[in-house]
Design a protein around this motif. Sequence first.
Motif, PDB file in Angstrom:
ATOM      1  N   LEU A 138       2.675  85.255  28.786  1.00  0.00           N
ATOM      2  CA  LEU A 138       2.436  86.254  27.773  1.00  0.00           C
ATOM      3  C   LEU A 138       1.188  85.990  27.158  1.00  0.00           C
ATOM      4  CD1 LEU A 138       5.921  86.826  26.195  1.00  0.00           C
ATOM      5  CD2 LEU A 138       4.406  88.870  27.235  1.00  0.00           C
ATOM      6  N   GLY A 139       0.772  84.749  26.847  1.00  0.00           N
ATOM      7  CA  GLY A 139      -0.557  84.215  26.307  1.00  0.00           C
ATOM      8  C   GLY A 139      -1.442  84.135  27.089  1.00  0.00           C
ATOM      9  N   SER A 140      -1.310  84.400  28.338  1.00  0.00           N
ATOM     10  CA  SER A 140      -2.500  84.156  29.301  1.00  0.00           C
ATOM     11  C   SER A 140      -3.435  85.467  29.399  1.00  0.00           C
ATOM     12  CB  SER A 140      -1.978  83.684  30.785  1.00  0.00           C
ATOM     13  OG  SER A 140      -1.352  82.634  30.654  1.00  0.00           O
ATOM     14  N   PRO A 141      -4.431  85.523  30.008  1.00  0.00           N
ATOM     15  CA  PRO A 141      -5.230  86.784  30.524  1.00  0.00           C
ATOM     16  C   PRO A 141      -4.518  87.494  31.232  1.00  0.00           C
ATOM     17  CG  PRO A 141      -6.749  84.741  30.788  1.00  0.00           C
ATOM     18  CD  PRO A 141      -5.316  84.231  30.301  1.00  0.00           C
ATOM     19  N   GLY A 142      -4.388  88.776  30.720  1.00  0.00           N
ATOM     20  CA  GLY A 142      -3.496  89.795  31.469  1.00  0.00           C
ATOM     21  C   GLY A 142      -2.083  89.855  30.821  1.00  0.00           C
ATOM     22  N   GLY A 143      -1.787  88.922  29.999  1.00  0.00           N
ATOM     23  CA  GLY A 143      -0.372  89.035  29.191  1.00  0.00           C
ATOM     24  C   GLY A 143       0.525  88.981  30.118  1.00  0.00           C
ATOM     25  N   GLY A 144       0.422  88.049  31.537  1.00  0.00           N
ATOM     26  CA  GLY A 144       1.433  88.084  32.163  1.00  0.00           C
ATOM     27  C   GLY A 144       1.754  88.837  33.114  1.00  0.00           C
TER      28      GLY A 144
END
Length: 233
Positions: free
Chosen positions: A198-204
């Motif tokens: 969720l916290g990565s680029p693209g929100g998962g």
Amino acid sequence: MTDSDARPPERDRPARPVWVWRRWSRSVRLWVVVALSTVVLTVLTSSFVMQPFLIPSGSMEGTLQVGDRVMVNKLAYRFGGEVQRGDVIVFDGTGSFVAEESDPGLLGGLLRGAGAAIGLSRGSETDYVKRVIGIGGDRVRCCDSQGRIEVNGEPLNEPYLYPGDKPSHVRFDIQVPEGRLWVMGDHRSDSADSREYLGSPGGGTVPVDKVIGRVVLIGWPVDRWGWLRSDHG
């Protein structure tokens, strides 16, 4: 009497007829051609049409078990077909689930590719198998008052969930960007999926153009053979 007189005359070994050697040579050439043709056909089919995939973890239990060999239809979305909610897909997680794949080296890459072509290994460490829960434009959230995942305000019926699992222990509320997918494993308590990033680029979410294909068949073991239907409920 000399030694040469005592020894019986040696018989000349009969020469093998030429036609026998020619027939043997033709047989060898034929088997070589058949073997090479089979390898080429297998590689081409695996690369462009239908690819075997080894299930490496329990994240999709009980739909798919560890060690299952499944067939992935690589043409499912190539000619106008669109990814749908409920589809079980194989995708490249580079850039969404992982930063990049480690370099296996030339020999390692060749061995991995050969193993993947016949379903003995994963094609890549960055290949994942998950179920599509949300497509571009969907609002996916967890959870409603009964603990169910909602898609666009409607509770999701999930008969494929691993027995005893809740739809999610992680709460989330995301609008899936166009051209991307929200994916989850059927064994929610044992799946590192879109919720994990969720916290990565693209929100998962996973780009649609990273989808390799749709899982359509369990081919091995024999007692689990059968077509895998998408659940669009």
